[in-house]
Enzyme design. Structure first.
Site, PDB file in Angstrom:
ATOM      1  N   LYS A  22      -4.523  -0.681   1.843  1.00 27.90           N
ATOM      2  CA  LYS A  22      -3.490  -0.295   0.895  1.00 27.90           C
ATOM      3  C   LYS A  22      -3.737  -0.940  -0.477  1.00 27.90           C
ATOM      4  O   LYS A  22      -4.698  -0.588  -1.121  1.00 27.90           O
ATOM      5  CB  LYS A  22      -2.119  -0.633   1.487  1.00 27.90           C
ATOM      6  CG  LYS A  22      -1.965  -0.245   2.969  1.00 27.90           C
ATOM      7  CD  LYS A  22      -1.973   1.252   3.222  1.00 27.90           C
ATOM      8  CE  LYS A  22      -2.121   1.658   4.675  1.00 27.90           C
ATOM      9  NZ  LYS A  22      -1.150   1.102   5.603  1.00 27.90           N
ATOM     10  N   ASP A  29       3.534  -9.439   8.073  1.00 23.10           N
ATOM     11  CA  ASP A  29       2.707  -8.364   7.519  1.00 23.10           C
ATOM     12  C   ASP A  29       3.081  -8.272   6.035  1.00 23.10           C
ATOM     13  O   ASP A  29       4.185  -7.879   5.686  1.00 23.10           O
ATOM     14  CB  ASP A  29       3.026  -7.060   8.274  1.00 23.10           C
ATOM     15  CG  ASP A  29       2.148  -5.892   7.827  1.00 23.10           C
ATOM     16  OD1 ASP A  29       1.684  -5.906   6.674  1.00 23.10           O
ATOM     17  OD2 ASP A  29       1.962  -4.967   8.631  1.00 23.10           O
ATOM     18  N   TYR A  33       5.947  -1.802  10.858  1.00 26.00           N
ATOM     19  CA  TYR A  33       5.019  -0.681  10.658  1.00 26.00           C
ATOM     20  C   TYR A  33       4.846   0.121  11.959  1.00 26.00           C
ATOM     21  O   TYR A  33       4.732  -0.480  13.045  1.00 26.00           O
ATOM     22  CB  TYR A  33       3.669  -1.238  10.181  1.00 26.00           C
ATOM     23  CG  TYR A  33       2.578  -0.212  10.082  1.00 26.00           C
ATOM     24  CD1 TYR A  33       2.594   0.739   9.064  1.00 26.00           C
ATOM     25  CD2 TYR A  33       1.542  -0.167  11.006  1.00 26.00           C
ATOM     26  CE1 TYR A  33       1.597   1.706   8.980  1.00 26.00           C
ATOM     27  CE2 TYR A  33       0.544   0.787  10.927  1.00 26.00           C
ATOM     28  CZ  TYR A  33       0.584   1.721   9.910  1.00 26.00           C
ATOM     29  OH  TYR A  33      -0.400   2.672   9.831  1.00 26.00           O
ATOM     30  N   ARG A  76     -21.955 -10.345  13.683  1.00 29.30           N
ATOM     31  CA  ARG A  76     -20.574 -10.304  14.207  1.00 29.30           C
ATOM     32  C   ARG A  76     -19.864 -11.626  13.918  1.00 29.30           C
ATOM     33  O   ARG A  76     -18.673 -11.655  13.650  1.00 29.30           O
ATOM     34  CB  ARG A  76     -20.578  -9.987  15.716  1.00 29.30           C
ATOM     35  CG  ARG A  76     -19.191 -10.065  16.351  1.00 29.30           C
ATOM     36  CD  ARG A  76     -18.995  -9.178  17.583  1.00 29.30           C
ATOM     37  NE  ARG A  76     -20.145  -9.163  18.470  1.00 29.30           N
ATOM     38  CZ  ARG A  76     -20.489 -10.140  19.322  1.00 29.30           C
ATOM     39  NH1 ARG A  76     -19.739 -11.226  19.409  1.00 29.30           N
ATOM     40  NH2 ARG A  76     -21.557 -10.033  20.076  1.00 29.30           N
TER      41      ARG A  76
END
Ligand SMILES: *Cc1c(COP(=O)(O)O)cnc(C)c1O
Length: 380
Positions: A195, A170, A98, A46
């Site tokens: 994306k 973003d 978004y 982690r």
């Protein structure tokens, strides 16, 4: 060194232990230690993983930042960045942010006490007047989704600096190949790597890059404690996607320009939104801060029925949510990305029922135009 060369030669493009040409997938949760007190560079998956490390190093370098972090999704990256703030803090957010960012802010973070004000960031003065004493950050997105509205990066970073708040962006739609906001003074860049960075519609991933080490360390601690990390397999896939980023973006952007120009000549199309078109509002600002219009084109048809007609008759693009893959994807913001937004808010923002968004892939653009032509001409 040219940026294209830089993408392939990042300093962590070979496995340090074997010289393998690709960083292996370290599919592991824990690392044996030689000493019970002095731990080695890796201890628990982690916290750190060598495959994820290579991706984090690469994205930091490509965005010209100090630190990069990989998360389980774009929304995990964005939400982890919002965890920098505390209840009572306030952030100024781009109004056409978004859909998922809108949703997480207006539900979970609102309930939790993080306040927000949405503003139209094409007007920098509106950002400045929305800043309150408790404002801690400005969150921008340019070009925006789905209307490709342009925000002046240098102006936003300037306001953030003057007011002593963080400038966050973003950068999903452009990718670092086309736009690097840290060079304009931004503090944090986030990505849905699902994306263009991944590029093949085969995984979900998110990234965050910080300009400074200190903000980076805060995000690192959120990443480790909150734990929304990206796994080694998907880290490897993003690293692989990034290797062809320049070739894909160049070709997809060229196709998008071709299609946007063609759509502009079509009688069934009321309006085309693409930053590479001379008529696009903010185009000069965009071309000052990005190298090209990108690969997403939105266009408006007469009404919702006309849009649904095209969506159901199209054969080449996938009719789907998402964007940035090598195959074209046609989506319908009203019921897909912006379904969570009340219809009145959607209308106020110009996201009409006739609007469709095309993420342009690597198909021959003539074939895509022909497919769109037959879909637009066909009548019920
Ligand atoms: C898809 C997307 C996100 C969310 O990313 P996920 O990987 O789906 O969580 C955030 N911002 C933009 C601009 C996006 O297109």
């Amino acid at each position: 060194m040219d940026y294209k060369t830089h993408i392939l030669h990042t300093g962590k493009d070979r496995d340090p232990y074997t010289n393998a040409a690709s960083i292996p997938i370290y599919q592991v949760s824990t690392f044996a230690q030689d000493d019970p007190v002095e731990f080695g560079p890796y201890e628990y998956g982690r916290s750190t993983n060598p495959t994820r490390d290579a991706l984090e190093h690469t994205i930091a370098l490509l965005e010209r930042g100090a630190r990069g972090y990989a998360f389980a999704s774009g929304m995990a990256a964005i939400s982890s960045v919002f965890l920098l703030f505390k209840p009572g803090d306030h952030i100024v957010v781009a109004e056409d942010v978004y859909g998922g960012t809108y949703r997480v802010l207006t539900t979970i973070f609102q309930r939790w006490g993080l306040k927000h004000t949405f503003v139209d960031m094409t007007y920098p003065e509106k950002i400045e007047s929305a800043i309150l004493p408790e404002t801690k950050a400005i969150f921008a997105e340019t070009p925006s989704n789905p209307l490709l509205k342009i925000t002046d990066l240098a102006a936003v970073a300037g306001i953030a600096k003057k007011k002593g708040v963080l400038a966050i962006i973003d950068n999903t739609f452009m990718s670092p190949y086309l736009q690097r906001p840290i060079e304009f003074g931004f503090d944090i860049v986030v990505h849905s790597a699902t994306k263009f960075l991944g590029g093949h519609s085969d995984l979900i991933a998110g990234l965050a890059v910080t300009k400074d080490v200190q903000v980076g360390q805060q995000i690192k601690s959120i990443q480790v404690h909150f734990g929304a990390i990206l796994g080694p397999q998907d880290s490897w896939l993003i690293l692989r996607g990034i290797k062809t980023l320049s070739a894909r973006m160049d070709a997809q952007q060229k196709n998008a320009q071709f299609i946007a120009e063609w759509l502009s000549t079509q009688p069934a199309v009321k309006r085309v939104y693409y930053p590479g078109l001379a008529s696009h509002p903010g185009r000069d600002i965009h071309l000052r801060q990005a190298s090209g219009g990108g690969a997403v084109v939105s266009f408006e048809l007469e009404n919702g029925d006309a849009a649904k007609n095209v969506l159901s008759r199209i054969t080449l693009p996938l009719m789907a949510v998402s964007l940035g893959g090598v195959e074209s994807i046609l989506s319908y913001p009203a019921t897909m990305s912006h379904a969570a937004m009340p219809p009145s808010e959607r209308a106020a923002r110009g996201i009409t029922d006739g609007l469709v968004r095309l993420s342009v892939g690597l198909e021959a653009p003539e074939d895509l135009c022909e497919d769109l032509r037959q879909a637009m001409e066909a009548k019920e």
